[in-house]
Design a protein around this motif. Structure first.
Motif, PDB file in Angstrom:
ATOM      1  N   PRO A  49       7.087   2.943   2.908  1.00 25.82           N
ATOM      2  CA  PRO A  49       6.999   1.811   3.822  1.00 25.82           C
ATOM      3  C   PRO A  49       6.310   2.262   5.108  1.00 25.82           C
ATOM      4  CG  PRO A  49       9.304   2.438   3.432  1.00 25.82           C
ATOM      5  CD  PRO A  49       8.464   3.388   2.667  1.00 25.82           C
ATOM      6  N   TRP A  68     -11.574  11.279   3.098  1.00 27.61           N
ATOM      7  CA  TRP A  68     -10.836  12.389   3.698  1.00 27.61           C
ATOM      8  C   TRP A  68      -9.574  11.821   4.324  1.00 27.61           C
ATOM      9  CZ3 TRP A  68     -12.264  17.559   3.519  1.00 27.61           C
ATOM     10  CH2 TRP A  68     -13.524  17.827   2.973  1.00 27.61           C
ATOM     11  N   LEU A  70      -6.091  12.756   6.754  1.00 26.95           N
ATOM     12  CA  LEU A  70      -5.302  13.653   7.593  1.00 26.95           C
ATOM     13  C   LEU A  70      -3.860  13.158   7.523  1.00 26.95           C
ATOM     14  CD1 LEU A  70      -5.170  15.937   9.680  1.00 26.95           C
ATOM     15  CD2 LEU A  70      -5.683  14.253  11.436  1.00 26.95           C
ATOM     16  N   CYS A  72      -0.101  13.680   8.634  1.00 24.38           N
ATOM     17  CA  CYS A  72       0.628  14.369   9.713  1.00 24.38           C
ATOM     18  C   CYS A  72       2.116  14.038   9.676  1.00 24.38           C
ATOM     19  CB  CYS A  72       0.102  13.928  11.071  1.00 24.38           C
ATOM     20  SG  CYS A  72      -1.555  14.486  11.429  1.00 24.38           S
TER      21      CYS A  72
ATOM     22  N   VAL B  16     -12.466  10.109   8.378  1.00 19.43           N
ATOM     23  CA  VAL B  16     -11.114  10.587   8.075  1.00 19.43           C
ATOM     24  C   VAL B  16     -10.088   9.472   8.302  1.00 19.43           C
ATOM     25  CG1 VAL B  16      -9.333  12.278   8.658  1.00 19.43           C
ATOM     26  CG2 VAL B  16     -11.741  12.943   8.732  1.00 19.43           C
ATOM     27  N   GLU B  17      -9.261   9.216   7.314  1.00 15.39           N
ATOM     28  CA  GLU B  17      -8.163   8.254   7.434  1.00 15.39           C
ATOM     29  C   GLU B  17      -6.889   9.027   7.782  1.00 15.39           C
ATOM     30  OE1 GLU B  17      -8.404   4.960   6.992  1.00 15.39           O
ATOM     31  OE2 GLU B  17     -10.485   4.915   6.292  1.00 15.39           O
ATOM     32  N   VAL B  18      -6.099   8.461   8.679  1.00 15.13           N
ATOM     33  CA  VAL B  18      -4.884   9.148   9.129  1.00 15.13           C
ATOM     34  C   VAL B  18      -3.650   8.444   8.582  1.00 15.13           C
ATOM     35  CG1 VAL B  18      -3.527   9.859  11.141  1.00 15.13           C
ATOM     36  CG2 VAL B  18      -6.030   9.864  11.257  1.00 15.13           C
ATOM     37  N   ILE B  19      -2.675   9.214   8.149  1.00 16.82           N
ATOM     38  CA  ILE B  19      -1.339   8.678   7.828  1.00 16.82           C
ATOM     39  C   ILE B  19      -0.334   9.572   8.539  1.00 16.82           C
ATOM     40  CG2 ILE B  19       0.353   8.146   6.023  1.00 16.82           C
ATOM     41  CD1 ILE B  19      -1.983   8.134   3.989  1.00 16.82           C
ATOM     42  N   SER B  20       0.548   8.976   9.364  1.00 12.77           N
ATOM     43  CA  SER B  20       1.600   9.782   9.979  1.00 12.77           C
ATOM     44  C   SER B  20       2.909   9.501   9.250  1.00 12.77           C
ATOM     45  CB  SER B  20       1.729   9.474  11.477  1.00 12.77           C
ATOM     46  OG  SER B  20       2.269   8.180  11.671  1.00 12.77           O
ATOM     47  N   VAL B  21       3.766  10.505   9.204  1.00 16.50           N
ATOM     48  CA  VAL B  21       5.033  10.377   8.475  1.00 16.50           C
ATOM     49  C   VAL B  21       6.169  10.987   9.281  1.00 16.50           C
ATOM     50  CG1 VAL B  21       6.244  10.825   6.297  1.00 16.50           C
ATOM     51  CG2 VAL B  21       3.743  10.777   6.302  1.00 16.50           C
ATOM     52  N   PRO B  46      -3.621   3.125  15.561  1.00 17.56           N
ATOM     53  CA  PRO B  46      -4.582   2.506  14.643  1.00 17.56           C
ATOM     54  C   PRO B  46      -4.460   2.965  13.190  1.00 17.56           C
ATOM     55  CG  PRO B  46      -5.646   4.258  15.875  1.00 17.56           C
ATOM     56  CD  PRO B  46      -4.198   4.281  16.263  1.00 17.56           C
ATOM     57  N   PHE B  47      -3.379   3.640  12.862  1.00 20.11           N
ATOM     58  CA  PHE B  47      -3.224   4.108  11.479  1.00 20.11           C
ATOM     59  C   PHE B  47      -1.814   3.804  10.969  1.00 20.11           C
ATOM     60  CE2 PHE B  47      -2.965   7.644  14.553  1.00 20.11           C
ATOM     61  CZ  PHE B  47      -1.633   8.000  14.420  1.00 20.11           C
ATOM     62  N   HIS B  48      -1.604   3.986   9.646  1.00 18.40           N
ATOM     63  CA  HIS B  48      -0.298   3.739   9.041  1.00 18.40           C
ATOM     64  C   HIS B  48       0.718   4.760   9.542  1.00 18.40           C
ATOM     65  CE1 HIS B  48      -0.848   0.616   5.942  1.00 18.40           C
ATOM     66  NE2 HIS B  48      -2.114   1.024   5.915  1.00 18.40           N
ATOM     67  N   MET B  49       1.836   4.261  10.059  1.00 22.66           N
ATOM     68  CA  MET B  49       2.958   5.127  10.420  1.00 22.66           C
ATOM     69  C   MET B  49       3.990   4.956   9.306  1.00 22.66           C
ATOM     70  SD  MET B  49       3.244   4.038  14.439  1.00 22.66           S
ATOM     71  CE  MET B  49       4.238   5.439  15.006  1.00 22.66           C
ATOM     72  N   ALA B  50       4.050   5.946   8.424  1.00 23.33           N
ATOM     73  CA  ALA B  50       4.909   5.837   7.244  1.00 23.33           C
ATOM     74  C   ALA B  50       6.326   6.271   7.561  1.00 23.33           C
ATOM     75  CB  ALA B  50       4.338   6.674   6.112  1.00 23.33           C
ATOM     76  N   PHE B  76      -1.863  18.185   6.982  1.00 24.89           N
ATOM     77  CA  PHE B  76      -2.580  18.454   5.737  1.00 24.89           C
ATOM     78  C   PHE B  76      -3.936  17.770   5.772  1.00 24.89           C
ATOM     79  CE2 PHE B  76       1.895  18.825   5.073  1.00 24.89           C
ATOM     80  CZ  PHE B  76       2.066  19.851   4.162  1.00 24.89           C
TER      81      PHE B  76
END
Lengths: 81, 151
Positions: A49, A68, A70, A72, B16-21, B46-50, B76
């Motif tokens: 989610p 690509w 990233l 985090c 580059v697409e960013v996903i934070s978790v 501006p990116f998905h915060m998972a 990663f």
């Protein structure tokens, strides 16, 4: 982007772009087929989610194949660093 | 994460697409964006915060700390084939250097564009000399590249 019901983040059990290994032996613990992240190997796929630009939705790593990425991880919202 | 949000255009320019978790819920992500991150980064994230509440994703990436129940600072870089090209994992009290992440992305993109015929030596930045591994280079790197000129 459609809104989705909140659920739990879960690894799909596969690496990106491939289907999960199906073990016929149902007594095998799920962890046994779990892939782990390693440099030089395909990333473990997951769906989770997410909050994205004002919406509650979800994000799936394998949807980004061909780009690509990233990825985090961080200890927590409202922490100091 | 505010540094990544504030400098997101640099990553976008590199494709580059960013996903934070983190283990926080998507609802807390929203409030963190609204109350703090958007003020620091001068933009909405501006990116998905998972959200990875149970740490399931963190566990397969080796960054979930069972004792504290949170995820370590794991970063990663994943290429278009889905292969992890780089990872960096840090304990919570020290932040990342986004410029180093960008440098690594640029180096991996350069190597990929060369179809693996070029390698980026230590400290490589775009425009700097690359090395072309092959029989002629064995034992001769010292003629081609100096650690003093590149750091």
């Amino acid at each position: 982007m459609s809104e989705k019901k909140a659920g739990c983040a879960r690894p799909t059990g596969a690496v990106v772009g491939e289907s999960a290994v199906q073990k016929s032996d149902e007594t095998t613990p799920k962890e046994a087929v779990m892939v782990t992240a390693k440099v030089g190997s395909k990333a473990p796929d997951f769906e989770a989610p997410s909050y994205y630009r004002g919406e509650f939705t979800s994000v799936k790593l394998s949807d980004y194949l061909g780009k690509w990425v990233l990825l985090c991880f961080y200890p927590g919202d409202f922490t100091f660093v | 994460m505010s540094a990544v949000a504030a400098n997101h255009k640099k990553l976008q320019d590199l494709g580059v697409e960013v996903i934070s978790v983190s283990v926080d819920s998507q609802f807390v992500h929203k409030v963190w964006n609204d109350q703090e991150l958007s003020k620091m980064a001068k933009t909405d994230v501006p990116f998905h915060m998972a959200s990875d509440g149970p740490g399931n994703v963190g566990k397969v990436y080796g960054v979930f700390d069972e004792i504290t129940g949170v995820e370590l600072r794991g970063r990663f870089i994943i290429d278009p084939d889905g292969v992890i090209q780089a990872m960096e994992v840090m304990t919570p009290p020290v932040g990342r250097q986004l410029a180093e992440t960008i440098r690594q992305v640029q180096a991996f993109q350069h190597v990929r564009a060369s179809k693996g015929t070029e390698a980026c030596p230590a400290g490589w930045k775009p425009g700097a000399k690359t090395l072309k591994p092959g029989p002629a280079l064995v034992g001769n790197v010292w003629k081609e590249w100096s650690p003093f000129e590149n750091h």
